[in-house]
Motif scaffolding. Structure first.
Motif, PDB file in Angstrom:
ATOM      1  N   HIS A   1       0.850  -1.350  -0.202  1.00 49.73           N
ATOM      2  CA  HIS A   1      -0.147  -0.181   0.096  1.00 49.73           C
ATOM      3  C   HIS A   1       0.633   1.227  -0.391  1.00 49.73           C
ATOM      4  O   HIS A   1       0.387   2.069  -0.565  1.00 49.73           O
ATOM      5  CB  HIS A   1      -1.002  -0.266   1.228  1.00 49.73           C
ATOM      6  CG  HIS A   1      -1.910   1.212   1.250  1.00 49.73           C
ATOM      7  ND1 HIS A   1      -1.986   2.011   1.535  1.00 49.73           N
ATOM      8  CD2 HIS A   1      -3.213   1.101   1.005  1.00 49.73           C
ATOM      9  CE1 HIS A   1      -2.727   2.885   1.764  1.00 49.73           C
ATOM     10  NE2 HIS A   1      -3.981   2.032   1.130  1.00 49.73           N
TER      11      HIS A   1
ATOM     12  N   GLU B   1       0.901   5.157  -2.537  1.00 47.76           N
ATOM     13  CA  GLU B   1       0.691   6.124  -1.948  1.00 47.76           C
ATOM     14  C   GLU B   1       2.299   7.087  -2.204  1.00 47.76           C
ATOM     15  O   GLU B   1       2.264   7.945  -2.344  1.00 47.76           O
ATOM     16  CB  GLU B   1       1.031   5.788  -0.425  1.00 47.76           C
ATOM     17  CG  GLU B   1      -0.497   5.609   0.106  1.00 47.76           C
ATOM     18  CD  GLU B   1      -1.091   5.733   1.839  1.00 47.76           C
ATOM     19  OE1 GLU B   1       0.378   5.280   2.714  1.00 47.76           O
ATOM     20  OE2 GLU B   1      -1.670   5.583   2.361  1.00 47.76           O
TER      21      GLU B   1
ATOM     22  N   GLN C   1       2.391  10.791  -4.897  1.00 55.48           N
ATOM     23  CA  GLN C   1       2.817  11.672  -3.910  1.00 55.48           C
ATOM     24  C   GLN C   1       4.310  12.633  -4.856  1.00 55.48           C
ATOM     25  O   GLN C   1       4.371  13.124  -5.385  1.00 55.48           O
ATOM     26  CB  GLN C   1       3.540  11.077  -2.273  1.00 55.48           C
ATOM     27  CG  GLN C   1       3.726  12.690  -1.774  1.00 55.48           C
ATOM     28  CD  GLN C   1       4.441  12.128  -0.141  1.00 55.48           C
ATOM     29  OE1 GLN C   1       4.566  11.521   0.207  1.00 55.48           O
ATOM     30  NE2 GLN C   1       4.358  13.125   0.433  1.00 55.48           N
TER      31      GLN C   1
ATOM     32  N   TRP D   1      -8.206   2.287  -5.594  1.00 54.86           N
ATOM     33  CA  TRP D   1      -7.865   3.821  -5.122  1.00 54.86           C
ATOM     34  C   TRP D   1      -8.659   4.355  -6.214  1.00 54.86           C
ATOM     35  O   TRP D   1      -8.908   4.777  -7.052  1.00 54.86           O
ATOM     36  CB  TRP D   1      -6.686   3.577  -6.005  1.00 54.86           C
ATOM     37  CG  TRP D   1      -5.420   2.820  -4.999  1.00 54.86           C
ATOM     38  CD1 TRP D   1      -4.974   2.056  -4.809  1.00 54.86           C
ATOM     39  CD2 TRP D   1      -4.557   3.392  -4.361  1.00 54.86           C
ATOM     40  NE1 TRP D   1      -3.911   1.379  -4.945  1.00 54.86           N
ATOM     41  CE2 TRP D   1      -4.344   2.779  -3.293  1.00 54.86           C
ATOM     42  CE3 TRP D   1      -4.719   4.737  -3.910  1.00 54.86           C
ATOM     43  CZ2 TRP D   1      -2.950   2.452  -2.767  1.00 54.86           C
ATOM     44  CZ3 TRP D   1      -3.295   4.611  -2.357  1.00 54.86           C
ATOM     45  CH2 TRP D   1      -2.876   3.236  -2.375  1.00 54.86           C
TER      46      TRP D   1
END
Length: 874
Positions: free
Chosen positions: A832, A836, A840, A869
């Protein structure tokens, strides 16, 4: 004259000069902004996957869809008949549609009761139209007229060119621009080249148009004292057409979207020459100059037009019959609420319901794919791997890889087909180089072929003979007198050729192919792998330094997770397609190699991996390739699913045994893969041998579907092959190998997402656009296309330059689609926090997902949990 007066006059001149410069600067900016609505168009000889909305990703997909519907009447969603067929075939589950509707309503601001809004939307969702009998009511017509007078138009006014409002003027303007674009952009195909072409597009036109017989004497007179500078002419035209400053950008955009193909080609050419959008400035200067010349007698236009009550009539009928409202209740509503309800129903009918159906279709596919990947069978202890094969991620490699893995102790890996090499390639005895990497990658090196001088000279003589015969034939066709003799001289031979090609296409095609190869007899060649001090004509360095060789090999092997446990034989497979009489041949080759075959890149990469100094450098990086491991280059022919070996280096004993084992399995693998492919192709007829039938189609000059290409692509998987090895993915998934355990920093994942996955998205959206809007983004039927100027295709001899795929590439027939228009689903096997971190660190990727240009899901490696997502949560 006083000193004060002189100073004042000088200041005025300076101010005027500054204003003019500012206007020139701003018009260039406006053209740049307006050009975001079109995408660059590459020549058809190097047909590149083209994302039509690549510069609009800062906007949500649904907003872009609404913009194109309003401004160009182009629908970017699958039509209801297409959706209904998908529903009937089980490609859409109705439960997903209902769930999507409820979720959508929960996020809306409603002035009406939720139950009434849901009742209306549910009916609009499932019905193709409002029943005609509901509209045949005098009371309803009266109410529609009353409300129209109160609220006016439901839609904001779209800025359209003045020429559109004058009968046949828009069509005449388009024909003029097609003519001038063909002349200027011609790739040395025309018998007479455009005079003054070297001076630039606008300058050449400005001097030649004064003698254009297609314009009347009065029209030519209007251009007599026309500005010689393109920017000045564009500003002058906008002023004469009385276009408001605030509307200029939209006005220019509308003109570019009138012929997006020709405008896209000019945009590509302008960027290739480093001129930004200068050619588009020239194009718009010519187009708006001609628009004013044609429209001058009709100006100023009276564009006042009352809103037609018939546009809100179906919406009123829907509210009354499906929304549970009476005519009296409508009359009692405040004006603002009337408008709200009508706008709500109108937007849902035009945009939202289609978007919900598309999302439901996409969710259904994702759930089916998730189920396939989750159903992992129990397998015994794997055999020691004999051969590892590196394939392009191209969806066509998936069936071939699957059957290979089933046939023996073989492992396959997926990567971009240029094998991470940012190179330009130059074939033996050629003066031309080709960028053999994706268009989003800038070539850094040039690699050329060489051979012994005596062999090159002999090879050159043979090629010159063929070129001389071809050039002579072309010149005779264009020559006034010689063209009269040519049919008598060549007729019997060409007639026999035509009869043979038509009566026995398979046999004749293979005989011709064999004769061409025998006559050409290309000698064995070496590649300029090592860095040379001299630079190429393109300014690129020739060859690679040892450090560069090591880094390119390391990067690819790390990206795909092949850094240990090497098999005795590693086959690096480029790919190409073989077809005859096909303008779209390059679209079937490797998009990662700039629309050409991937054999050259495969040879380069395999050769690098066999170099001793490269292996020593890799050892220092922690990648140890055993001495017995040999890398061999091969080519996967996608039309016939065959694997041909290219350069064969000296093999170790273990590698030789592995090669023998692989070769013994290839024929059966090819038979199975071809049998699977042929089942999907329409009009295949009866055949006994799938290999023979596939080969016939590849050389039949009347075959409009030699293969499906990348049609059907729907997902892009980044992860270990072990997760999908057991799945029948039906040739719909790009498969890129990746092992998160060997990518601690996440750099490899970011490289894959920024490179191959982005190219996959472009491919997906090109197929999507050509399917949902074939009249605007496709290229019509192959049977009525005309190749023009060596650039691309038109329908007939005077259409837009068609930018997308032919109908035969996305549809089985006039009524049945083969390609399902779904936005690409990207699935990543990684923890996960990897996802992320990726979102980012990569704002462009985040934007794609958030705005609905790409769908994202991930698989947790340890738990196998599937995570979706949601764009709204990013």
């Amino acid at each position: 004259m006083s000193k004060t007066t002189v100073i004042t006059l000088e200041r005025l001149k300076e101010q005027c000069k500054r204003k003019k410069e500012e206007a020139f600067y701003s018009i260039h900016e406006l053209v740049e902004q307006a050009s975001e609505a079109i995408a660059p168009l590459w020549p058809i000889s190097t047909f590149i996957a083209r994302h039509p909305w690549m510069e609009l990703e800062h906007m949500p997909f649904i907003e872009v869809a609404e913009h194109f519907q309003q401004s160009q009447k182009v629908n970017l969603f699958p039509t209801m008949p297409v959706v209904k067929k998908a529903l009937a075939k089980g490609e859409i589950h109705s439960s997903f549609v209902e769930k999507k509707l409820k979720n959508w309503l929960s996020g809306q601001y409603l002035l009406v009761h939720r139950n009434k809004a849901e009742q209306l939307c549910h009916a609009l969702l499932w019905n193709d139209s409002v029943p005609y009998e509901w509209l045949d009511s005098l009371e309803l017509h009266t109410l529609a007229a009353e409300i129209t007078e109160l609220i006016g138009s439901l839609h904001s006014k779209v800025e359209k060119p003045i020429s559109v409002h004058i009968k046949q003027l828009g069509e005449r303007l388009d024909q003029q621009m097609i003519k001038w674009c063909k002349l200027y952009l011609d790739e040395k195909q025309a018998a007479w080249a455009m005079p003054l072409r070297e001076q630039g597009f606008y300058s050449a036109w400005q001097q030649l148009v004064k003698n254009d017989p297609a314009l009347s004497k009065r029209e030519r007179k209007r251009l007599a004292d026309w500005p010689k500078d393109a920017k000045e002419a564009l500003l002058h035209s906008l002023s004469l057409l009385n276009i408001d400053d605030k509307k200029m950008k939209d006005y220019l955009e509308s003109h570019l979207l009138a012929l997006p193909g020709w405008a896209g080609m000019l945009k590509w050419r302008s960027k290739q020459t480093g001129e930004g959008v200068q050619l588009l400035v020239d194009y718009l200067a010519i187009r708006l100059s001609l628009e004013w010349v044609f429209a001058a007698p009709y100006l100023p236009l009276d564009q006042k037009k009352m809103t037609d009550p018939s546009s809100i009539l179906p919406l009123l009928a829907a509210w009354i019959h499906w929304g549970g409202m009476s005519v009296d209740e409508w009359r009692q509503l405040p004006v603002y609420e009337m408008k709200f309800r009508l706008v709500f129903a109108d937007r849902f009918w035009r945009i939202n319901r289609h978007h919900l159906w598309l999302e439901a279709w996409e969710e259904t596919y994702e759930s089916q794919l998730k189920e396939k990947i989750a159903s992992r069978p129990n397998v015994g202890q794997p055999e020691r791997t004999a051969v590892q094969l590196l394939f392009c991620i191209d969806v066509r490699s998936e069936p071939f890889r699957r059957y290979l893995e089933q046939s023996g102790p073989f492992e396959t890996y997926g990567c971009a087909g240029f094998f991470g090499l940012p190179i330009r390639t130059r074939e033996l005895d050629s003066h031309y180089t080709h960028p053999s990497c994706p268009v989003i990658v800038e070539p850094q090196h040039e690699i050329y072929e060489s051979s012994a001088q005596d062999r090159v000279a002999e090879y050159r003589r043979r090629l010159n003979v063929f070129q001389f015969i071809g050039d002579t034939f072309k010149k005779m066709k264009k020559h006034a007198l010689a063209s009269l003799l040519l049919p008598e001289m060549s007729g019997p031979w060409l007639g026999l050729h035509t009869i043979a090609r038509s009566a026995a296409p398979g046999w004749t095609g293979h005989v011709i192919q064999h004769a061409e190869k025998t006559a050409e007899r290309k000698p064995p060649t070496k590649l300029s792998l090592h860095h040379e001090e001299s630079s190429s004509k393109s300014g690129l360095s020739i060859g690679l330094t040892t450090d560069e060789q090591v880094q390119y090999v390391k990067q690819l092997l790390t990206n795909i997770g092949l850094t240990s446990s090497f098999a005795p034989l590693v086959v690096v497979c480029g790919h190409e397609s073989t077809t005859t009489n096909n303008p779209y041949a390059s679209s079937l080759d490797c998009g990662a190699c700039g629309g050409t075959a991937g054999a050259f890149n495969a040879r380069v990469f395999a050769s690098l991996c066999n170099l001793k100094e490269v292996r020593k450098g890799l050892e220092k990086e922690g990648i140890v390739i055993p001495d017995e491991t040999v890398f061999v280059a091969a080519e996967h022919i996608t039309t016939v699913d065959e694997l041909y070996f290219l350069d064969m280096p000296t093999l170790s004993k273990a590698a030789e045994q592995s090669l023998n084992l692989l070769e013994s399995k290839l024929k059966e693998v090819s038979r199975k893969a071809n049998a699977e492919r042929l089942k999907k192709l329409p009009h295949t007829g009866k055949y006994k041998n799938p290999i023979k039938e596939a080969n016939r189609r590849s050389v039949d000059w009347s075959e409009i579907r030699p293969e499906w290409g990348l049609a059907g692509n729907a997902a892009f998987f980044i992860g270990r092959r072990s997760l999908t090895k057991h799945c029948q993915l039906d040739g719909k998934v790009f498969l890129h190998s990746y092992d998160w355990r060997k990518d601690y920093s996440g750099e490899a994942l970011e490289n894959i997402v920024s490179g191959p996955a982005t190219v996959g998205q472009w491919i997906n959206l090109q197929y999507y656009a050509s399917t949902v809007a074939p009249h605007y983004y496709g290229s019509g039927s192959k049977t009525t296309q005309t190749v023009t100027g060596g650039l691309g295709v038109m329908q007939g001899n005077g259409s837009d330059l068609l930018s997308g795929l032919p109908w035969q590439s996305v549809a089985s027939s006039d009524w049945e689609l083969f390609h399902s228009p779904l936005r690409l689903l990207l699935i990543i096997e990684a923890p996960h926090f990897y996802i992320e971190r990726l979102l980012q660190h990569n704002p462009l990727f985040r934007q794609k997902v958030k705005n609905g240009w790409l769908r994202l899901s991930s698989i947790e490696p340890d738990t196998r949990k599937w995570i979706k997502w949601d764009p709204s949560m990013i």
